[in-house]
Design a protein around this motif. Structure first.
Motif, PDB file in Angstrom:
ATOM      1  N   ASP A  11       0.837  -1.198   0.000  1.00 44.61           N
ATOM      2  CA  ASP A  11       0.000   0.000   0.000  1.00 44.61           C
ATOM      3  C   ASP A  11       0.871   1.247   0.000  1.00 44.61           C
ATOM      4  OD1 ASP A  11       0.835  -0.175   2.677  1.00 44.61           O
ATOM      5  OD2 ASP A  11      -1.040   0.610   3.455  1.00 44.61           O
ATOM      6  N   THR A  12       0.239   2.362  -0.229  1.00 43.29           N
ATOM      7  CA  THR A  12       0.909   3.659  -0.235  1.00 43.29           C
ATOM      8  C   THR A  12       0.131   4.577   0.710  1.00 43.29           C
ATOM      9  OG1 THR A  12      -0.355   4.301  -2.170  1.00 43.29           O
ATOM     10  CG2 THR A  12       1.845   3.446  -2.571  1.00 43.29           C
ATOM     11  N   ARG A  21       3.421  -5.081   3.661  1.00 40.80           N
ATOM     12  CA  ARG A  21       3.008  -5.650   4.948  1.00 40.80           C
ATOM     13  C   ARG A  21       2.838  -7.156   4.765  1.00 40.80           C
ATOM     14  NH1 ARG A  21      -1.466  -1.723   7.363  1.00 40.80           N
ATOM     15  NH2 ARG A  21      -0.088  -1.068   9.013  1.00 40.80           N
ATOM     16  N   LYS A  22       3.796  -7.901   5.289  1.00 39.47           N
ATOM     17  CA  LYS A  22       3.766  -9.363   5.160  1.00 39.47           C
ATOM     18  C   LYS A  22       2.855  -9.966   6.218  1.00 39.47           C
ATOM     19  CE  LYS A  22       8.098 -10.312   2.979  1.00 39.47           C
ATOM     20  NZ  LYS A  22       9.172 -11.301   2.941  1.00 39.47           N
ATOM     21  N   LEU A  33     -11.815  -1.347   1.885  1.00 41.56           N
ATOM     22  CA  LEU A  33     -10.777  -1.700   2.845  1.00 41.56           C
ATOM     23  C   LEU A  33     -10.903  -0.796   4.065  1.00 41.56           C
ATOM     24  CD1 LEU A  33      -8.182  -3.288   3.535  1.00 41.56           C
ATOM     25  CD2 LEU A  33      -6.913  -1.436   2.422  1.00 41.56           C
ATOM     26  N   LEU A  34     -11.140  -1.400   5.219  1.00 46.43           N
ATOM     27  CA  LEU A  34     -11.209  -0.621   6.462  1.00 46.43           C
ATOM     28  C   LEU A  34      -9.831  -0.428   7.065  1.00 46.43           C
ATOM     29  CD1 LEU A  34     -14.320  -2.116   8.305  1.00 46.43           C
ATOM     30  CD2 LEU A  34     -14.188  -0.071   6.883  1.00 46.43           C
ATOM     31  N   ILE A  58      -2.619  -5.948  -3.838  1.00 44.48           N
ATOM     32  CA  ILE A  58      -2.491  -4.492  -3.891  1.00 44.48           C
ATOM     33  C   ILE A  58      -3.895  -3.903  -3.806  1.00 44.48           C
ATOM     34  CG2 ILE A  58      -1.669  -2.506  -5.204  1.00 44.48           C
ATOM     35  CD1 ILE A  58       0.285  -4.429  -6.605  1.00 44.48           C
ATOM     36  N   PRO A  59      -4.308  -3.421  -2.618  1.00 44.37           N
ATOM     37  CA  PRO A  59      -5.646  -2.835  -2.505  1.00 44.37           C
ATOM     38  C   PRO A  59      -5.772  -1.604  -3.409  1.00 44.37           C
ATOM     39  CG  PRO A  59      -4.646  -3.175  -0.345  1.00 44.37           C
ATOM     40  CD  PRO A  59      -3.585  -3.390  -1.367  1.00 44.37           C
ATOM     41  N   SER A  60      -6.919  -1.476  -4.004  1.00 43.33           N
ATOM     42  CA  SER A  60      -7.114  -0.295  -4.874  1.00 43.33           C
ATOM     43  C   SER A  60      -8.425   0.372  -4.564  1.00 43.33           C
ATOM     44  CB  SER A  60      -7.083  -0.710  -6.325  1.00 43.33           C
ATOM     45  OG  SER A  60      -8.085  -1.653  -6.605  1.00 43.33           O
TER      46      SER A  60
END
Length: 60
Positions: A11-12, A21-22, A33-34, A58-60
């Motif tokens: 994430d950014t 974040r592993k 995404l909360l 990769i959340p978008s």
């Protein structure tokens, strides 16, 4: 509806910052995404966790 996903997330959080974040837990509610957490928060402990394996999300 809330769903939990375990995996490696990129994430950014701020412009110009890149973070990996592993083995994190993504908390997703109604498709949004909360948060990304280290462990499953107590209020969500009864929900199943979907494991994405060794893949990167990769959340978008």
């Amino acid at each position: 509806m809330t769903a939990l996903y375990k995996g490696h997330f990129i994430d950014t959080p701020t412009p110009g910052e890149f973070r990996v974040r592993k083995d994190a837990i993504a908390i997703v509610e109604d498709g949004k995404l909360l948060s990304l957490e280290r462990d499953v928060p107590a209020q969500f402990s009864s929900l199943p966790v979907k494991d994405s394996g060794a893949g990167v999300v990769i959340p978008s």
